[in-house]
Design an enzyme around this catalytic site. Structure first.
Site, PDB file in Angstrom:
ATOM      1  N   LYS A  53      45.545  51.679  44.192  1.00 45.49           N
ATOM      2  CA  LYS A  53      46.295  50.427  44.397  1.00 45.49           C
ATOM      3  C   LYS A  53      46.581  50.219  45.879  1.00 45.49           C
ATOM      4  O   LYS A  53      46.399  49.119  46.414  1.00 45.49           O
ATOM      5  CB  LYS A  53      47.606  50.454  43.581  1.00 45.49           C
ATOM      6  CG  LYS A  53      47.348  50.317  42.082  1.00 45.49           C
ATOM      7  CD  LYS A  53      48.570  50.639  41.222  1.00 45.49           C
ATOM      8  CE  LYS A  53      48.189  50.603  39.748  1.00 45.49           C
ATOM      9  NZ  LYS A  53      49.259  51.065  38.841  1.00 45.49           N
ATOM     10  N   GLN A  97      55.293  53.444  39.356  1.00 44.90           N
ATOM     11  CA  GLN A  97      54.216  53.959  38.515  1.00 44.90           C
ATOM     12  C   GLN A  97      54.788  54.667  37.280  1.00 44.90           C
ATOM     13  O   GLN A  97      55.661  55.525  37.394  1.00 44.90           O
ATOM     14  CB  GLN A  97      53.331  54.923  39.325  1.00 44.90           C
ATOM     15  CG  GLN A  97      52.114  55.418  38.577  1.00 44.90           C
ATOM     16  CD  GLN A  97      51.110  54.307  38.272  1.00 44.90           C
ATOM     17  OE1 GLN A  97      50.831  53.449  39.111  1.00 44.90           O
ATOM     18  NE2 GLN A  97      50.561  54.312  37.062  1.00 44.90           N
ATOM     19  N   ASP A 120      54.253  43.781  38.474  1.00 51.54           N
ATOM     20  CA  ASP A 120      53.640  44.390  37.283  1.00 51.54           C
ATOM     21  C   ASP A 120      53.879  43.519  36.050  1.00 51.54           C
ATOM     22  O   ASP A 120      53.203  43.667  35.028  1.00 51.54           O
ATOM     23  CB  ASP A 120      54.262  45.780  37.027  1.00 51.54           C
ATOM     24  CG  ASP A 120      53.279  46.912  37.260  1.00 51.54           C
ATOM     25  OD1 ASP A 120      52.062  46.638  37.344  1.00 51.54           O
ATOM     26  OD2 ASP A 120      53.731  48.070  37.352  1.00 51.54           O
TER      27      ASP A 120
END
Ligand code: NAP
Length: 285
Positions: A53, A97, A120
């Protein structure tokens, strides 16, 4: 019929080229899009994901910071970091994460991220916005699947879509996006007694389960579009999806490979959401 491949790598490249131009335009106005990625603990798979990412950000002209903390980090410390990033004007998107260590409540952490930086798309405000059709960040994986359908000219309107899996991060938002696009949507899960009965009627199948060979050729209507979200390992340890690729590609019209399908699109849509977050800030400045 042998299905055509929906190439997530090529589509990602195309979208990222356009994104790099939007990022450069923002940078020239003093609003370089910024993504903060927080990793707690030393899960090896998570380390690979966060590195990919961060690299994708750098390659596309976005600013990114990777904050890595030991698994012993307390929930209070993590919440304090998220709150600090909420206030940081150089950061437009915050990604924590998952999974987090067991002593940290992931829901509490996600709800602490500002909905304006929830790239997200996991915050309840984002989920609620998706549910009622308001503007908000869409979860990256289902958003990427919708882009793949668009890229092959598959308009879900009037089609029967079957989503296998009902997680908050893939299955449920996938179903909502297909519904918004005017598909007739069936959602299947572990308590669905006869999965094949549903999938055989589907024009579009999205498999998001996490088990190999959940979808085999006999379960697919000839000409269907098949999107494989699953990430599993086969007996040789190689990455594979939920779909029996070799069998299903002889029945479907389009199919996503694993690897090289949904995975790269997920990262690309994270970049899209981060650039959009920065564009909103720039527009309000
Ligand atoms: P998850 O939270 O474990 O959800 C799996 C879903 O599958 C659940 O809703 C479960 O039903 C359902 N299920 C389990 N066994 C089933 C069966 N035999 N028949 C029908 N449904 C069944 O997983 P997730 O986070 O949604 O992820 C799903 C897969 O996608 C995983 O392999 C994950 O690694 C992968 N993934 C890939 C990407 C990417 O970028 N490519 C991104 C995210 C996830 P219940 O709700 O009844 O338990």
């Amino acid at each position: 019929m042998t299905a055509q491949l929906i190439d997530g790598v090529a589509l990602s490249r195309q979208i990222r080229t356009e994104l790099a131009q939007r990022a450069a335009a923002l940078t020239s106005r003093g609003h370089t899009p910024g993504l903060a990625v927080i990793l707690v603990g030393d899960n090896p798979a998570s380390q690979v994901y966060v590195r990919n990412k961060v690299k994708a950000c750098h390659d596309t002209g976005l600013h990114s910071v990777l904050e890595q903390y030991p698994a012993s980090m307390s929930e209070a410390e993590l919440l304090a970091r998220v709150r600090a990033l909420n206030e940081d004007a150089s950061i437009h998107g915050i990604l924590v994460q998952l999974p987090l260590p067991a002593h940290i409540d992931a829901h509490k952490v996600i709800e602490t991220i500002s909905p304006l930086k929830d790239v997200d798309g996991f915050h309840v405000a984002s989920a609620g916005a998706l549910m009622v059709g308001q503007e908000g960040f869409k979860p990256c994986t289902p958003y990427g699947c919708m882009q793949m359908l668009k890229a092959i000219g598959c308009d879900p309107r009037g089609k029967h879509a079957v989503v296998i899996g009902r997680s908050n991060i893939v299955g449920k938002p996938m179903a909502m996006l297909l519904l918004q696009a005017n598909a007739t949507v069936t959602v299947c899960h572990s308590a669905t007694p006869d999965l094949a009965q549903h999938t055989r009627q589907a024009d579009i199948v999205v498999a998001a389960v996490g088990k190999r060979n959940v979808l085999t050729a006999d379960m697919v209507k000839p000409g269907a579009v098949v999107i494989d979200v699953g990430m599993n390992r086969n007996d040789e340890g190689k990455l594979c999806g939920d779909v029996d690729f070799d069998g299903v590609r002889e029945v479907a019209s389009w199919i996503t490979p694993v690897p090289g399908g949904v995975g790269p699109m997920t990262i690309t849509m994270l970049l899209v959401n981060t650039v959009e977050a920065a564009e909103r800030v720039a527009a309000a400045a």
